[in-house]
Scaffold this active site. Structure first.
Site, PDB file in Angstrom:
ATOM      1  N   GLY A 157       7.398   9.033 -10.675  1.00 42.03           N
ATOM      2  CA  GLY A 157       6.407  10.098 -10.743  1.00 42.03           C
ATOM      3  C   GLY A 157       6.965  11.491 -10.574  1.00 42.03           C
ATOM      4  N   ASP A 163      -1.061   1.529 -12.265  1.00 39.15           N
ATOM      5  CA  ASP A 163       0.081   1.208 -11.406  1.00 39.15           C
ATOM      6  C   ASP A 163      -0.461   0.928 -10.007  1.00 39.15           C
ATOM      7  OD1 ASP A 163       2.640   0.747 -10.653  1.00 39.15           O
ATOM      8  OD2 ASP A 163       3.337   2.819 -10.804  1.00 39.15           O
TER       9      ASP A 163
END
Length: 520
Positions: free
Chosen positions: A184, A272
């Protein structure tokens, strides 16, 4: 045609990338289609040369794709069946996967036991599920959060479904170490610095990495700028035995293969879930033979984890599963308010890594400091190293040039790229719209701009940051430079940047930098 005497068809490779899904193609006028009552998207069993695979059927009308006497197979299906074009094959209705009942129970929100999870993952790894069924599984595990023991069972099942590296006498009881970031954060290529540092210290670090899922580059994409990363199982093992480490793509090594299949569905769904994340990461590390892992959880407003309480919950889940599976884990919660380093995209990130290894004055300070901190934590897994000494040892290895020499040895062992890949030649700078101090940088926005520029498919595409958090900027000053190889990509990327450049600039000049990743 009696169906107890199936008609044979000649195999034809249909060069369509179906992204980890077996797809079969039959002509609408094929006698098998008429006799068996096949419909599009039906699951079929394809048998050839003593092997059987399950595939999703597409019915076509174009003779150029497949003729009535032929069975077309997508690239994935053709590779899995492992026979040549023209080989004879038969097609029949596929039986439902053994685990389909467990899948339906999970869709209904029920808790599954160990045997259920192992059955599901065995069928996933064997490609017995269609993309529709896989999507249902991924959504079900996302909506109905898995309890801790379910995550343990899922992780264990994913390990069992693939091959597992065993370093045996090479480590003589010592730790096999690894480092992972949950992702991320663009540009966060600390693994490519940590591996040469800790392996130069003498520790074993078989680093198998992923390719980009929703990011502009994964570690494997960036390492591929410098060396081969698609290494077969036996070659990967040999390289680690020769150099103490590797930086390779995990897909070709067949470690936790079900994870790669699930990722192919999670990516377009942008899902996710914590349980899937933990199982995905830990299964790959344990399958690679790691006994000790440093895990980086960045926290920030545009990171995967947005708050400290959420990071602590995830940390506890990782620790619980790791303990149950005999993996020693050290979790680091780090600053995720901005990209790490300057480059976003394979070539630009590889440039940053090499500058750090070369002790170049222009090397990004934040990437260097974070890599030293993580490498130091890993070195402290060494029973001969006192707690608190790891950072100093890591710094000395980097500054002495030993880390650079070790990286060069790993690159040579994996197969050095002969022709250098350069940053995209088409560039455009994005200016600040106001004066002040950079407070935060939107990771998601910058990642999307880099992807629109072409990364990671075009290795030289991406974003080069010219201002970071804490920097004072003036109106019109460039915040970053977009690199692309094609004019259309540059227009798409800069068009998105013009709507929102991703920078939050505050008129105050006393903004702190949040987390501190440097040495004590």
């Amino acid at each position: 045609m009696p169906m107890d005497e199936p008609q044979t068809l000649r195999i034809r490779q249909v060069r369509i990338d179906t992204w980890r899904e077996n797809v079969a193609y039959l002509h609408r006028n094929c006698p098998v289609v008429r006799a068996a009552g096949f419909q599009a998207l039906a699951k079929v069993a394809v048998r050839a040369n003593g092997m059987t695979i399950s595939a999703v059927l597409n019915v076509v009308d174009d003779d150029h794709i497949v003729q009535a006497c032929e069975l077309g197979l997508s690239e994935d299906a053709f590779a899995r069946l492992n026979v040549g074009e023209g080989h004879e094959a038969t097609v029949a209705h596929a039986e439902a996967p053994v685990s389909i009942g467990a899948l339906h129970r999970k869709i209904a929100g029920e808790r599954l036991d160990r045997d259920d999870w192992h059955a599901i993952i065995r069928d996933v790894a064997a490609a017995r599920y269609s993309k529709i069924e896989l999507a249902a599984f991924v959504v079900a595990t996302h909506q109905t959060e898995l309890d801790r023991d379910e995550v343990v069972h899922l992780t264990d099942a994913m390990i069992a479904a693939g091959r597992r590296l065993d370093w045996g006498t090479q480590v003589r009881g010592g730790p096999v170490v690894d480092k992972h970031c949950i992702g991320g954060i663009p540009g966060n290529r600390t693994s490519m610095l940590v591996v040469p540092i800790v392996t130069a210290h003498g520790m074993l670090c078989p680093k198998t990495s992923s390719r980009a899922i929703t990011s502009p580059a994964g570690t494997a994409d960036t390492m591929e700028v410098l060396a081969q990363v698609e290494l077969p199982f036996e070659r990967l093992t040999q390289i680690v035995r020769e150099t103490n480490g590797c930086i390779a793509w995990g897909g070709t090594a067949e470690l936790s293969p079900a994870d790669d299949i699930l990722i192919s569905v999670e990516r377009p769904l942008a899902l996710d879930s914590p349980g899937q994340m933990v199982a995905s990461i830990l299964s790959k590390k344990i399958a690679a033979g790691s006994t000790h892992l440093v895990l980086d959880i960045p926290v920030g407003p545009s990171a995967k984890v947005r708050s400290m309480p959420a990071a602590q919950r995830l940390k506890k889940l990782f620790e619980y599963v790791a303990l149950r599976l005999n993996l020693q884990l050290d979790v680091v919660i780090s600053d995720g308010r901005q990209p790490i380093g300057r480059g976003i995209g394979p070539v630009l990130e590889a440039r940053d890594v090499m500058r750090v290894l070369q002790n170049d004055p222009d090397a990004p300070h934040d990437l260097r400091q974070k890599a030293l901190m993580l490498a130091g934590r890993m070195i402290e897994f060494d029973p001969d190293v006192r707690g608190g000494d790891g950072w100093r040892i890591a710094r000395d290895i980097l500054e002495s040039g030993r880390a650079l020499a070790q990286m060069q040895a790993i690159i040579a062992a994996q197969g050095e790229r002969q022709a250098p890949v350069l940053p995209g030649a088409l560039t455009q700078e994005v200016p600040a719209t106001r004066s002040g101090t950079v407070h935060t940088i939107d990771n998601l926005r910058l990642a999307r701009i880099a992807r629109l520029a072409g990364a990671p498919q075009v290795p030289g595409a991406g974003v080069d940051l010219l201002a970071k958090c804490g920097d004072v900027v003036k109106t019109g000053q460039p915040l970053y430079r977009v690199h692309a190889a094609f004019a259309a990509d540059l227009r798409f990327a800069t068009g998105l940047a013009e709507q929102d450049d991703g920078y939050r600039i505050d008129e105050r000049a006393d903004i702190g930098r949040g987390f501190e990743d440097s040495a004590p």
